[in-house]
Write a protein that holds these residues in place. Sequence first.
Motif, short mmCIF file in Angstrom:
data_model
loop_
_atom_site.label_atom_id
_atom_site.label_comp_id
_atom_site.label_asym_id
_atom_site.label_seq_id
_atom_site.Cartn_x
_atom_site.Cartn_y
_atom_site.Cartn_z
N TRP A 96 23.01 -9.17 59.13
CA TRP A 96 23.41 -8.38 60.28
C TRP A 96 22.25 -8.24 61.27
CZ3 TRP A 96 28.34 -6.45 60.99
CH2 TRP A 96 29.20 -6.51 59.88
N MET A 135 30.42 1.61 58.51
CA MET A 135 29.10 1.53 57.91
C MET A 135 28.44 2.90 57.95
SD MET A 135 27.26 -2.01 58.96
CE MET A 135 27.93 -3.60 58.48
N ILE A 174 29.26 -4.30 41.95
CA ILE A 174 28.75 -4.81 43.22
C ILE A 174 28.59 -6.32 43.12
CG2 ILE A 174 26.86 -4.75 44.88
CD1 ILE A 174 26.28 -1.89 43.93
N CYS A 208 30.91 0.62 53.97
CA CYS A 208 29.66 0.00 53.54
C CYS A 208 28.58 1.07 53.61
CB CYS A 208 29.31 -1.17 54.46
SG CYS A 208 27.65 -1.84 54.22
N GLY A 229 24.54 1.85 53.66
CA GLY A 229 23.25 1.23 53.89
C GLY A 229 22.11 2.13 53.45
N GLN A 269 36.38 -1.21 59.82
CA GLN A 269 35.70 -0.71 58.63
C GLN A 269 34.40 0.01 59.04
OE1 GLN A 269 36.30 -3.65 55.14
NE2 GLN A 269 36.36 -4.94 56.96
N TRP A 280 33.57 -4.02 62.16
CA TRP A 280 32.85 -2.89 61.57
C TRP A 280 32.31 -2.00 62.68
CZ3 TRP A 280 32.19 -2.13 56.26
CH2 TRP A 280 32.65 -3.17 55.44
N ASN A 317 25.52 -12.40 51.23
CA ASN A 317 26.84 -12.46 51.86
C ASN A 317 26.76 -12.48 53.38
OD1 ASN A 317 29.84 -12.03 52.07
ND2 ASN A 317 29.19 -10.07 52.91
N ASP A 376 24.40 -7.52 51.57
CA ASP A 376 24.10 -7.80 52.97
C ASP A 376 22.74 -7.20 53.31
OD1 ASP A 376 26.75 -8.54 52.82
OD2 ASP A 376 27.43 -7.29 54.47
N LYS A 436 28.49 -8.34 46.32
CA LYS A 436 28.00 -8.87 47.58
C LYS A 436 26.86 -8.01 48.12
CE LYS A 436 32.50 -10.77 48.96
NZ LYS A 436 33.59 -10.73 49.98
N ARG A 460 36.83 0.29 52.14
CA ARG A 460 36.63 -0.09 53.54
C ARG A 460 35.39 0.56 54.15
NH1 ARG A 460 40.49 -2.92 55.60
NH2 ARG A 460 40.01 -2.34 57.75
#
Length: 336
Positions: free
Chosen positions: A58, A226, A2, A262, A264, A224, A204, A55, A6, A4, A260
């Motif tokens: 949001w 999430m 890992i 992410c 959370g 991409q 995204w 990075n 966010d 990056k 592709r």
Amino acid sequence: MITKFDSLYAGHTDLDNIGYGGTPINERRYSNAHLATALSKAESMATLMDGLGYNCFWMAEHHFQREGTECIPNTILMALHLAHRTKNIKIGCGFNITPMWHPLRLAEDFATVDILTGGRIVFGVGRGYHTREVETFGSPLRDQEANRALFEEQVDIIFKAFNNERFSHKGKYYTLPPEVPYRGYTLKELTLVPRPFNLPVECWQPIQGGSMRALEFMAKHGIQGMVGGGSAEGGAMHKVVLDWQTAHATLGKPIELGERLCFGFHFYMANSREQGMKEAAKYYEENMKMFGELRLVRAITEEQIEIMRDPKRAPTAKLPRIEEAVKAGGFLCGNA
């Protein structure tokens, strides 16, 4: 490895008397001055994260949230402001709810800010989940099929506008351009002015239900995904990860497992896992009160939703608890 990190700020103001025994979500009402603090909080977070080397910062687009829970109505406008207050961090729109926009206005606004920030804004699209928001702006949400059909046509239009110097579109909801006389000729095509700074546009979208139709639509446009955090089920949903790979393979776009995507997580740092759960419990419970009312937590029954409205019954009732969420891997508690 890992490399990056966010973080997402949905626009919550400072809430008082929270948790199952606190103020019922529908009874919360804050002053305009308090609701506006979401904007200054976003600025403080973004500048701090910029200095720490994050990075991307949001934000979420929401409207009419007098409860103080999601209070940033225009992430593109905020992104432009935050780009002026920071140096390196990207600013993410998580997400622009396209059924509340005209697709070409959304495309124009993003392209303008993309140019003005030198490509530091990240595009995002979503279908919405608050009837109060989407239906107020004149688009369907209670009719999920109509909402999805509108959303898909809008996103098709946005990417046509981004990726082509000239474009036209005829669909169920939009005919672009309208065939009207203009400067001595009949209008047949349009050009987005300006088009984005960076092409193809990084985009995204949240994965909440994870239907194959939705995943293939995203793969078609190179969007991409999430997973987790906010309204989606916590943790890395294994079936979605596998279906995501299958959706790309079906379109002749092979990807590695988890590529592709992410993931959370909600998390709370403390000296130990137990301390973290104890201190974070009220925040977890407030989140359940908010999303449970919207029928976005699948495990909650109608009876439990009714109980959560009553601060006298809720604390001792059988309701989702942070211990269960931590065990399931959707909420992380522990030391750094």
